[in-house]
Design a protein around this motif. Sequence first.
Motif, PDB file in Angstrom:
ATOM      1  N   VAL A  29       0.820  -1.212   0.000  1.00  0.00           N
ATOM      2  CA  VAL A  29       0.000   0.000   0.000  1.00  0.00           C
ATOM      3  C   VAL A  29       0.856   1.264   0.000  1.00  0.00           C
ATOM      4  CG1 VAL A  29      -1.731   1.305   1.297  1.00  0.00           C
ATOM      5  CG2 VAL A  29      -1.829  -1.181   1.293  1.00  0.00           C
ATOM      6  N   LEU A  30       1.883   1.263   0.828  1.00  0.00           N
ATOM      7  CA  LEU A  30       2.650   2.500   1.024  1.00  0.00           C
ATOM      8  C   LEU A  30       3.498   2.854  -0.184  1.00  0.00           C
ATOM      9  CD1 LEU A  30       4.036   2.074   4.649  1.00  0.00           C
ATOM     10  CD2 LEU A  30       2.069   3.397   3.882  1.00  0.00           C
ATOM     11  N   ASP A  31       3.738   4.154  -0.359  1.00  0.00           N
ATOM     12  CA  ASP A  31       4.785   4.586  -1.281  1.00  0.00           C
ATOM     13  C   ASP A  31       6.091   4.099  -0.659  1.00  0.00           C
ATOM     14  OD1 ASP A  31       2.931   6.056  -2.697  1.00  0.00           O
ATOM     15  OD2 ASP A  31       3.386   7.937  -1.686  1.00  0.00           O
ATOM     16  N   VAL A  76       2.502  12.371  11.159  1.00  0.00           N
ATOM     17  CA  VAL A  76       2.848  10.962  10.909  1.00  0.00           C
ATOM     18  C   VAL A  76       2.978  10.758   9.399  1.00  0.00           C
ATOM     19  CG1 VAL A  76       2.053   8.582  11.104  1.00  0.00           C
ATOM     20  CG2 VAL A  76       1.676  10.183  12.989  1.00  0.00           C
ATOM     21  N   TRP A  77       4.185  10.434   8.977  1.00  0.00           N
ATOM     22  CA  TRP A  77       4.427  10.251   7.546  1.00  0.00           C
ATOM     23  C   TRP A  77       3.977   8.855   7.093  1.00  0.00           C
ATOM     24  CZ3 TRP A  77       9.973  10.401   5.007  1.00  0.00           C
ATOM     25  CH2 TRP A  77       9.824  10.340   3.617  1.00  0.00           C
ATOM     26  N   GLN A  78       4.453   7.827   7.779  1.00  0.00           N
ATOM     27  CA  GLN A  78       4.054   6.470   7.413  1.00  0.00           C
ATOM     28  C   GLN A  78       3.892   5.602   8.666  1.00  0.00           C
ATOM     29  OE1 GLN A  78       7.072   5.050   4.570  1.00  0.00           O
ATOM     30  NE2 GLN A  78       5.605   5.437   2.933  1.00  0.00           N
ATOM     31  N   VAL A  79       2.925   4.708   8.604  1.00  0.00           N
ATOM     32  CA  VAL A  79       2.748   3.667   9.615  1.00  0.00           C
ATOM     33  C   VAL A  79       2.602   2.354   8.857  1.00  0.00           C
ATOM     34  CG1 VAL A  79       1.415   2.841  11.593  1.00  0.00           C
ATOM     35  CG2 VAL A  79       1.187   5.211  10.855  1.00  0.00           C
ATOM     36  N   ALA A  80       3.297   1.331   9.294  1.00  0.00           N
ATOM     37  CA  ALA A  80       3.093   0.017   8.676  1.00  0.00           C
ATOM     38  C   ALA A  80       3.338  -1.069   9.703  1.00  0.00           C
ATOM     39  CB  ALA A  80       4.026  -0.177   7.485  1.00  0.00           C
ATOM     40  N   VAL A  81       2.538  -2.116   9.577  1.00  0.00           N
ATOM     41  CA  VAL A  81       2.714  -3.310  10.394  1.00  0.00           C
ATOM     42  C   VAL A  81       2.795  -4.479   9.406  1.00  0.00           C
ATOM     43  CG1 VAL A  81       1.604  -4.826  12.093  1.00  0.00           C
ATOM     44  CG2 VAL A  81       1.498  -2.337  12.386  1.00  0.00           C
ATOM     45  N   ASP A  82       3.772  -5.323   9.610  1.00  0.00           N
ATOM     46  CA  ASP A  82       3.938  -6.510   8.763  1.00  0.00           C
ATOM     47  C   ASP A  82       2.641  -7.309   8.760  1.00  0.00           C
ATOM     48  OD1 ASP A  82       6.119  -7.170   7.287  1.00  0.00           O
ATOM     49  OD2 ASP A  82       6.962  -8.573   8.750  1.00  0.00           O
ATOM     50  N   GLY A  87      -3.798  -6.382  12.947  1.00  0.00           N
ATOM     51  CA  GLY A  87      -5.055  -6.696  13.618  1.00  0.00           C
ATOM     52  C   GLY A  87      -4.905  -7.086  15.078  1.00  0.00           C
ATOM     53  N   ARG A  88      -3.744  -6.824  15.677  1.00  0.00           N
ATOM     54  CA  ARG A  88      -3.616  -7.108  17.118  1.00  0.00           C
ATOM     55  C   ARG A  88      -3.272  -5.846  17.910  1.00  0.00           C
ATOM     56  NH1 ARG A  88       2.063 -10.495  17.744  1.00  0.00           N
ATOM     57  NH2 ARG A  88       1.947  -9.601  19.820  1.00  0.00           N
ATOM     58  N   GLY A  89      -3.597  -4.697  17.332  1.00  0.00           N
ATOM     59  CA  GLY A  89      -3.478  -3.451  18.088  1.00  0.00           C
ATOM     60  C   GLY A  89      -2.110  -2.787  18.025  1.00  0.00           C
TER      61      GLY A  89
END
Length: 166
Positions: A29-31, A76-82, A87-89
């Motif tokens: 999703v992210l650039d 906040v420039w980017q947030v990502a979770v593998d 889905g676990r907060g």
Amino acid sequence: MHGESAALLRTPVLDDGARLWRIAANSGVLDTNSSYAYLLWCRDFAATSAVVEIDGEVGGFVIGYLRPQQPGTFFVWQVAVDRAHRGRGLGVAMLGFLLDGLIEQGVSALETTVSPDNTASIAMFSALARRRGSLLTRRPLFDPGHFPDGHEPEHLFRIAPDQEVG
Ligand SMILES: CC(C)(COP(=O)(O)OP(=O)(O)OC[C@H]1O[C@@H](n2cnc3c(N)ncnc32)[C@H](O)[C@@H]1OP(=O)(O)O)[C@@H](O)C(=O)NCCC(=O)NCCS
């Protein structure tokens, strides 16, 4: 988090930069910024960034900065979770970890931009605002005409105490 590995929230260090780049590239999703950008961020903007470590490996990150002309606003420039850890907060936990520290330094608002079709991101920032009893406002910021490459529009989300004026 019953039955799941414990998550450690911490500030990034230079050696995390390559992993941040990889998570962004795999996010779908992210650039993906240059690998150089993530190294630079880990060096110069670590105080406004965070990572989450699971079983000794970085599984997510937030990179951000204080707006130079409005230092009370954390952007906040980017947030990502593998994918494996979504889905676990963890997204909300990283943002909360950062906000708790930054509020002590006088920060009162969080801003970010979100593409209107990014359901997960919209849900995450809405959950953050709800949990902190803050107000979330949104307005168009960058429209497709601003971008040279057919990029989607980006809406500005602002999360601030609901007594904030202006
Ligand atoms: C957006 C992202 C960081 C969320 O991370 P996460 O750790 O899975 O989010 P959380 O578990 O903290 O979820 C927070 C809230 O959002 C909701 N949510 C998360 N993903 C969702 C999805 N795909 N659809 C609907 N709601 C979702 C959760 O249910 C939770 O809401 P709740 O507290 O009301 O139950 C993650 O999906 C991701 O890395 N996406 C790709 C990169 C991206 O789009 N980043 C944001 C733009 S910078």
